[in-house]
Design an enzyme around this catalytic site. Structure first.
Site, short mmCIF file in Angstrom:
data_model
loop_
_atom_site.label_atom_id
_atom_site.label_comp_id
_atom_site.label_asym_id
_atom_site.label_seq_id
_atom_site.Cartn_x
_atom_site.Cartn_y
_atom_site.Cartn_z
N ASP A 4 -23.85 106.02 99.62
CA ASP A 4 -23.57 107.41 99.98
C ASP A 4 -22.13 107.54 100.45
O ASP A 4 -21.70 106.81 101.35
CB ASP A 4 -24.54 107.88 101.07
N ARG A 34 -32.24 120.93 103.16
CA ARG A 34 -32.33 119.53 103.56
C ARG A 34 -32.75 119.34 105.01
O ARG A 34 -33.11 118.24 105.42
CB ARG A 34 -30.99 118.82 103.30
N ASP A 49 -21.32 106.84 104.24
CA ASP A 49 -21.02 108.27 104.43
C ASP A 49 -20.98 108.64 105.91
O ASP A 49 -20.05 109.28 106.38
CB ASP A 49 -22.08 109.09 103.71
N LYS A 50 -22.00 108.24 106.64
CA LYS A 50 -22.11 108.72 108.02
C LYS A 50 -20.96 108.20 108.88
O LYS A 50 -20.48 108.89 109.77
CB LYS A 50 -23.47 108.34 108.59
N ASP A 53 -22.80 109.15 95.52
CA ASP A 53 -23.17 110.54 95.27
C ASP A 53 -21.96 111.47 95.36
O ASP A 53 -21.92 112.51 94.73
CB ASP A 53 -24.31 110.98 96.19
N HIS A 54 -20.96 111.06 96.14
CA HIS A 54 -19.74 111.85 96.26
C HIS A 54 -18.68 110.98 96.92
O HIS A 54 -19.00 109.95 97.51
CB HIS A 54 -19.97 113.12 97.08
N GLU A 93 -30.51 102.87 98.87
CA GLU A 93 -29.33 103.59 99.35
C GLU A 93 -28.66 102.92 100.55
O GLU A 93 -29.33 102.60 101.53
CB GLU A 93 -29.71 105.02 99.79
N THR A 139 -30.61 111.84 100.31
CA THR A 139 -30.67 110.93 99.16
C THR A 139 -32.08 110.41 98.87
O THR A 139 -32.56 110.54 97.73
CB THR A 139 -29.67 109.76 99.36
N HIS A 165 -17.81 110.09 108.02
CA HIS A 165 -17.84 111.35 108.79
C HIS A 165 -17.36 111.10 110.22
O HIS A 165 -16.68 111.93 110.81
CB HIS A 165 -19.26 111.91 108.87
N ASP A 179 -33.75 111.99 104.87
CA ASP A 179 -32.37 112.38 104.61
C ASP A 179 -32.23 112.68 103.11
O ASP A 179 -33.05 112.26 102.29
CB ASP A 179 -31.44 111.24 105.04
N SER A 231 -24.87 115.46 99.77
CA SER A 231 -25.78 114.47 99.17
C SER A 231 -27.03 115.11 98.61
O SER A 231 -27.70 114.52 97.76
CB SER A 231 -26.18 113.44 100.23
N HIS A 266 -16.55 115.39 103.21
CA HIS A 266 -16.63 114.83 101.85
C HIS A 266 -15.41 115.32 101.06
O HIS A 266 -14.83 116.34 101.40
CB HIS A 266 -17.87 115.35 101.10
#
Ligand code: MG
Ligand code: ZN
Length: 453
Positions: free
Chosen positions: A57, A172, A330-331, A372-373, A325, A161, A334, A159, A108, A416
């Site tokens: 992610d 979500r 990702d987290k 995913d991004h 995953e 994904t 962030h 979450d 995501s 993102h």
């Protein structure tokens, strides 16, 4: 926190061996050989018995390069770098109120809906189209066709994904039966299919492993399982429930397994320096000693999922579909946490290695590794400042790498980004990741590999 020396502990022995006896670092992984035969050998059509999809992610090229530089050096190669066929795919979402227009930066949920269903949707949507209509997912189609299925994450299982594979809600945020404010039409008490947690259990993949126990502990508000917790609903439906590594290790293969190993996301692998507007002295990352040792690592979950699904399909004509995953790349992007991000990428890479090992013995397995991004982190000139915040890590090369986070003001969530990301594959149908494709094409590639519609 101490940062010195610990990187050597986490660096695998095999990694050190890679650079031994190599005269110049810059040539360590430069092959210079003609790859034509190997590439054409890697192009295999037809059906796959199994599909293993690994999603990092937020793992854009920048995140991969940062992890590679840190862990194995600039000329080294991660396991995910070793897949034979690599392409790029575009990840954009669409605007909720005008789905004809792209939303260039996806989340995501929209991107997951893209690869899981083949349809572009709006940010926040979990396998529903821009009008809120449920879309069949690759996991659901595989299950219906007789494949065994698995869904594994280091985040909450609710979450985005992991959720997109086995649930359909308009937001979500609707993770549990008592968290349905944003999705009234999906709520059980309103005759909907329920929250993400409930729907995942109802879809019933054979393996569900991750965090998010707090939502499984919520009470069902309507329908057949009203007054039970979602975890009790799962148990009544035949799931073997585990909550720690010991339980996971012992779990038998003859029952579906639901592992909920943390109330929310699972603990981070590494810690390290926090970026500041003026940078940091060069440091190395440390193992996160605050991590709950009872939680499995991603590689433990990947190993167990693969072995259970393999056992369950030994006497069957059909194999399995499994998604794994690495969620907190990702987290931690962030959170502008370089060591957090790198530690999760390295942990994800170990799961990739596990999938590739399985593929070696089972060449009829399609393995896809992608993101995913894309995300925030950028490698900038060592020691320089940016308009955001930077931290400097001393890498495996013994050189300094400065990482910048500058997509949002320091102290707020980094964002993102909208660039295309890598997609790499090996096994039947892997050639379909070559060139520049769209994220939604991955759904069709996996569908063709499994021969389902
Ligand atoms: Mg995710
Ligand atoms: Zn994110």
């Amino acid at each position: 926190m101490k940062f010195s020396g610990n990187r050597r502990i986490v660096a695998a022995g095999a990694v050190a061996a890679l650079v031994v006896g190599v005269p110049a670092l810059a040539t360590a992984a430069d092959q210079h050989q003609d790859n034509t035969k190997a590439a054409s050998k890697a192009i295999v059509g037809g059906k796959a018995r199994n599909v293993i999809l690994l999603i990092g992610d937020g793992m854009g090229d920048s995140e991969i390069t940062i992890a590679r530089n840190y862990q194995v050096g600039a000329a080294g190669r991660l396991s995910m770098d070793k897949l034979p066929l690599t392409g790029a795919y575009t990840t954009y979402a669409v605007q909720k109120n005008n789905p004809k227009l792209p939303d260039y930066v996806t989340d995501s949920a929209a991107s997951g809906t893209g690869w899981a269903t083949g349809t572009k949707t709006y940010n926040g949507a979990i396998s529903v189209d821009p009008k809120g209509k449920p879309l069949p997912t690759i996991l659901e189609l595989a299950k219906k066709a007789g494949y065994r299925t698995g869904d594994v994450t280091t985040a909450e299982l609710q979450d985005a994904t992991p959720a997109v594979l086995g649930s359909h809600v308009v937001s979500r945020d609707c993770k549990g039966p008592q968290s349905m404010t944003a999705c009234p039409a999906n709520a059980k008490e309103n005759k909907g299919a329920g929250s993400i947690a409930e729907q995942l259990v109802q879809t019933k993949p054979d393996v569900l492993l991750g965090g998010g126990k707090q939502y499984f502990d919520q009470t069902v508000q309507g329908g057949k399982y009203k007054t039970l917790t979602v975890l009790q609903q799962a148990q009544v439906s035949g799931y073997h429930i585990v909550t720690d590594l010991a339980g996971l290790t012992k779990a038998p293969a003859n029952k579906p397994i639901l592992g909920a190993f943390a109330p929310n996301n699972m603990d981070l692998e590494w810690t390290g320096p926090q970026p500041t507007p003026n940078g940091t002295p060069a440091a190395t990352c440390a193992v996160n000693t605050a991590r709950d040792a009872k939680q499995p690592h991603l590689v433990d979950m990947a190993k167990k999922a693969i072995s259970v699904l393999d056992k369950q399909t030994q006497d069957s004509k059909k194999g399995f579909f499994l998604q794994i995953e690495g969620a907190s790349i990702d987290k931690q992007d962030h959170a502008a946490n370089p060591c957090g991000q790198v530690g999760e990428t390295v942990a994800f890479d170990k799961a990739v290695d596990e999938a590739l090992k399985y593929q070696k013995d089972h060449p009829d397995t399609l393995v896809v590794v992608t993101a995913d991004h894309a995300h925030t982190s950028q490698i900038v000139e060592a020691g320089t400042k940016t308009t955001g915040a930077t931290a400097t890590l001393r890498t495996h090369d013994g050189a300094d790498m400065t990482i910048s986070y500058a997509t949002a003001p320091l102290g707020t969530d980094q964002q993102h980004t909208g660039t295309e990301v890598r997609i790499a594959a090996g096994g039947p149908q892997a050639a379909n990741v070559l060139g520049v494709t769209n994220q939604t094409d991955l759904f069709y590639t996996m569908r063709r590999a499994l021969g389902v519609s």
